[in-house]
Design a protein around this motif. Structure first.
Motif, PDB file in Angstrom:
ATOM      1  N   ILE A  25       1.099  -1.197  -0.174  1.00 37.78           N
ATOM      2  CA  ILE A  25       0.122   0.269   0.003  1.00 37.78           C
ATOM      3  C   ILE A  25       0.651   1.093  -0.021  1.00 37.78           C
ATOM      4  O   ILE A  25       2.225   1.148   0.418  1.00 37.78           O
ATOM      5  CB  ILE A  25      -0.911  -0.124   1.144  1.00 37.78           C
ATOM      6  CG1 ILE A  25      -2.156  -1.009   1.111  1.00 37.78           C
ATOM      7  CG2 ILE A  25      -1.881   1.376   0.993  1.00 37.78           C
ATOM      8  CD1 ILE A  25      -2.473  -1.649   2.348  1.00 37.78           C
ATOM      9  N   ASP A  26       0.646   2.283  -0.641  1.00 36.10           N
ATOM     10  CA  ASP A  26       1.473   3.533  -1.074  1.00 36.10           C
ATOM     11  C   ASP A  26       0.101   4.326  -1.087  1.00 36.10           C
ATOM     12  O   ASP A  26      -0.085   5.143  -2.360  1.00 36.10           O
ATOM     13  CB  ASP A  26       2.168   3.439  -2.441  1.00 36.10           C
ATOM     14  CG  ASP A  26       3.247   4.468  -2.120  1.00 36.10           C
ATOM     15  OD1 ASP A  26       2.758   5.837  -1.125  1.00 36.10           O
ATOM     16  OD2 ASP A  26       3.915   4.410  -2.654  1.00 36.10           O
ATOM     17  N   LYS A  27      -0.811   5.792   0.308  1.00 35.70           N
ATOM     18  CA  LYS A  27      -1.314   5.632  -0.510  1.00 35.70           C
ATOM     19  C   LYS A  27      -2.596   5.218  -0.954  1.00 35.70           C
ATOM     20  O   LYS A  27      -3.047   4.816  -0.356  1.00 35.70           O
ATOM     21  CB  LYS A  27      -1.442   7.643  -0.547  1.00 35.70           C
ATOM     22  CG  LYS A  27       0.186   7.912  -0.156  1.00 35.70           C
ATOM     23  CD  LYS A  27       0.445   9.259  -0.780  1.00 35.70           C
ATOM     24  CE  LYS A  27       1.444   9.962  -0.474  1.00 35.70           C
ATOM     25  NZ  LYS A  27       2.507  10.739  -0.804  1.00 35.70           N
ATOM     26  N   ASN A  28      -3.130   5.801  -1.818  1.00 35.96           N
ATOM     27  CA  ASN A  28      -4.087   5.023  -2.537  1.00 35.96           C
ATOM     28  C   ASN A  28      -3.952   4.066  -3.495  1.00 35.96           C
ATOM     29  O   ASN A  28      -4.691   3.810  -4.193  1.00 35.96           O
ATOM     30  CB  ASN A  28      -5.149   6.878  -3.060  1.00 35.96           C
ATOM     31  CG  ASN A  28      -4.738   7.138  -4.045  1.00 35.96           C
ATOM     32  OD1 ASN A  28      -3.334   6.675  -3.915  1.00 35.96           O
ATOM     33  ND2 ASN A  28      -5.447   7.139  -5.224  1.00 35.96           N
ATOM     34  N   ILE A  29      -2.500   4.060  -3.909  1.00 34.81           N
ATOM     35  CA  ILE A  29      -1.855   3.136  -4.651  1.00 34.81           C
ATOM     36  C   ILE A  29      -1.466   1.637  -4.025  1.00 34.81           C
ATOM     37  O   ILE A  29      -1.142   1.538  -2.709  1.00 34.81           O
ATOM     38  CB  ILE A  29      -0.846   3.375  -4.863  1.00 34.81           C
ATOM     39  CG1 ILE A  29      -1.752   4.764  -6.138  1.00 34.81           C
ATOM     40  CG2 ILE A  29      -0.534   1.846  -6.524  1.00 34.81           C
ATOM     41  CD1 ILE A  29      -0.507   4.837  -6.930  1.00 34.81           C
ATOM     42  N   GLU A  30      -2.476   0.015  -4.156  1.00 37.11           N
ATOM     43  CA  GLU A  30      -2.506  -1.013  -3.829  1.00 37.11           C
ATOM     44  C   GLU A  30      -1.653  -1.983  -4.804  1.00 37.11           C
ATOM     45  O   GLU A  30      -2.400  -1.614  -6.196  1.00 37.11           O
ATOM     46  CB  GLU A  30      -3.348  -1.266  -3.092  1.00 37.11           C
ATOM     47  CG  GLU A  30      -4.031  -0.891  -2.290  1.00 37.11           C
ATOM     48  CD  GLU A  30      -5.305  -0.850  -1.398  1.00 37.11           C
ATOM     49  OE1 GLU A  30      -5.940  -0.308  -0.206  1.00 37.11           O
ATOM     50  OE2 GLU A  30      -6.154  -1.931  -2.330  1.00 37.11           O
ATOM     51  N   ILE A  31      -0.423  -3.274  -4.526  1.00 36.63           N
ATOM     52  CA  ILE A  31      -0.776  -4.133  -5.491  1.00 36.63           C
ATOM     53  C   ILE A  31      -0.781  -4.897  -4.798  1.00 36.63           C
ATOM     54  O   ILE A  31      -0.831  -4.434  -3.801  1.00 36.63           O
ATOM     55  CB  ILE A  31       0.642  -4.050  -5.208  1.00 36.63           C
ATOM     56  CG1 ILE A  31       1.706  -2.925  -6.414  1.00 36.63           C
ATOM     57  CG2 ILE A  31       1.389  -5.222  -6.447  1.00 36.63           C
ATOM     58  CD1 ILE A  31       3.614  -3.377  -5.768  1.00 36.63           C
ATOM     59  N   ARG A  32      -2.069  -5.755  -5.225  1.00 27.94           N
ATOM     60  CA  ARG A  32      -2.442  -7.224  -5.064  1.00 27.94           C
ATOM     61  C   ARG A  32      -3.007  -7.888  -5.814  1.00 27.94           C
ATOM     62  O   ARG A  32      -2.709  -8.280  -7.148  1.00 27.94           O
ATOM     63  CB  ARG A  32      -4.109  -6.449  -5.194  1.00 27.94           C
ATOM     64  CG  ARG A  32      -5.160  -4.717  -4.537  1.00 27.94           C
ATOM     65  CD  ARG A  32      -6.931  -4.689  -5.211  1.00 27.94           C
ATOM     66  NE  ARG A  32      -6.752  -3.205  -4.451  1.00 27.94           N
ATOM     67  CZ  ARG A  32      -8.109  -3.390  -4.654  1.00 27.94           C
ATOM     68  NH1 ARG A  32      -8.567  -3.357  -5.538  1.00 27.94           N
ATOM     69  NH2 ARG A  32      -8.257  -1.832  -4.251  1.00 27.94           N
ATOM     70  N   THR A  33      -3.120  -9.538  -4.659  1.00 27.21           N
ATOM     71  CA  THR A  33      -2.951 -10.403  -6.297  1.00 27.21           C
ATOM     72  C   THR A  33      -4.231 -11.372  -6.211  1.00 27.21           C
ATOM     73  O   THR A  33      -5.272 -10.926  -4.832  1.00 27.21           O
ATOM     74  CB  THR A  33      -2.205 -11.700  -5.228  1.00 27.21           C
ATOM     75  OG1 THR A  33      -0.353 -11.232  -4.859  1.00 27.21           O
ATOM     76  CG2 THR A  33      -2.523 -13.102  -5.457  1.00 27.21           C
ATOM     77  N   TYR A  34      -4.596 -11.612  -7.126  1.00 31.31           N
ATOM     78  CA  TYR A  34      -6.358 -11.572  -7.149  1.00 31.31           C
ATOM     79  C   TYR A  34      -6.160 -13.407  -7.399  1.00 31.31           C
ATOM     80  O   TYR A  34      -5.430 -13.726  -8.132  1.00 31.31           O
ATOM     81  CB  TYR A  34      -6.942 -11.404  -8.563  1.00 31.31           C
ATOM     82  CG  TYR A  34      -7.401  -9.694  -7.768  1.00 31.31           C
ATOM     83  CD1 TYR A  34      -8.562  -9.229  -7.402  1.00 31.31           C
ATOM     84  CD2 TYR A  34      -6.641  -8.316  -8.441  1.00 31.31           C
ATOM     85  CE1 TYR A  34      -8.891  -7.955  -7.427  1.00 31.31           C
ATOM     86  CE2 TYR A  34      -6.873  -7.490  -7.545  1.00 31.31           C
ATOM     87  CZ  TYR A  34      -7.855  -7.210  -7.607  1.00 31.31           C
ATOM     88  OH  TYR A  34      -8.436  -5.936  -6.606  1.00 31.31           O
ATOM     89  N   GLU A  35      -7.522 -14.028  -7.209  1.00 34.56           N
ATOM     90  CA  GLU A  35      -7.273 -15.485  -7.039  1.00 34.56           C
ATOM     91  C   GLU A  35      -8.426 -14.957  -8.549  1.00 34.56           C
ATOM     92  O   GLU A  35      -8.748 -14.218  -8.883  1.00 34.56           O
ATOM     93  CB  GLU A  35      -8.545 -15.939  -6.199  1.00 34.56           C
ATOM     94  CG  GLU A  35      -7.341 -16.262  -4.759  1.00 34.56           C
ATOM     95  CD  GLU A  35      -6.206 -16.992  -5.211  1.00 34.56           C
ATOM     96  OE1 GLU A  35      -6.276 -18.109  -5.449  1.00 34.56           O
ATOM     97  OE2 GLU A  35      -5.007 -16.097  -3.974  1.00 34.56           O
TER      98      GLU A  35
END
Length: 184
Positions: free
Chosen positions: A14-24
């Motif tokens: 998470i960096d403010k309103n930016i996220e890195i996500r792993t999706y199933e």
């Protein structure tokens, strides 16, 4: 108001309103349309709504009588509604509820609807509130692309626009996102 199922993911950064996500993996019902972003979204949305309302079984003829329309299986609405593309070529998709597999999901009667399963993937996402205007999406897409460049990240495919709320929701309470699939 009933809780709407959303795509599952794990936030890895998470960096403010930016996220890195792993999706199933998920199953998507997708329609390709032409027009500007809003026109395309409206056209495809109603095609997909008919599908989840149960118009997903073919007409059948019964012994020399008129065609009989059977009601297909109703499919619960999920979030987000996704849109991708550029210029006049757009794809709009609904995520199908997690209870379905490719073998159990009702077959669309409408041949404009394509069903497919996404792979497990990492995405970079910027979240924002507000109306679904071109300027709002473009402004946030530019911010996300700058972050991607500044952090030497590699992406693949077009930007994906995600809408989580009804168009009747108060704009400042709406959850919207622009995302890209990360290329590992």
């Amino acid at each position: 108001m009933p809780k709407i199922e959303q795509s599952e993911y794990i936030v890895t950064k998470i960096d403010k309103n930016i996220e890195i996500r792993t999706y199933e993996p998920v199953i998507l019902a997708e329609v390709s349309t032409e027009g500007n972003r809003n026109e395309a979204a409206n056209k495809a949305f109603f095609i997909l709504v008919d599908y989840i309302k149960g118009e997903n079984i073919s007409n059948e003829k019964i012994a020399m009588t008129a065609p009989v329309k059977q009601q297909g299986e109703k499919i619960a609405m999920t979030a987000p509604v996704n849109q991708s593309g550029e210029n006049k070529n757009w794809k709009v998709s609904f995520t199908m509820p997690s209870k379905y597999t490719m073998e159990t999901i009702p077959t669309p009667e409408d041949n404009r609807i394509r069903l497919y399963q996404t792979p497990k993937e990492e995405r970079i996402v910027i979240k924002f509130a507000g109306i679904w205007s071109d300027s709002n999406f473009t402004k946030n897409k530019i911010k996300l692309e700058k972050y991607i460049k500044d952090n030497n990240l590699k992406i693949k495919g077009d930007a994906l626009y995600a809408y989580y709320n009804s168009p009747f929701s108060i704009p400042f309470l709406r959850r919207n996102e622009v995302m890209y699939v990360l290329n590992q």
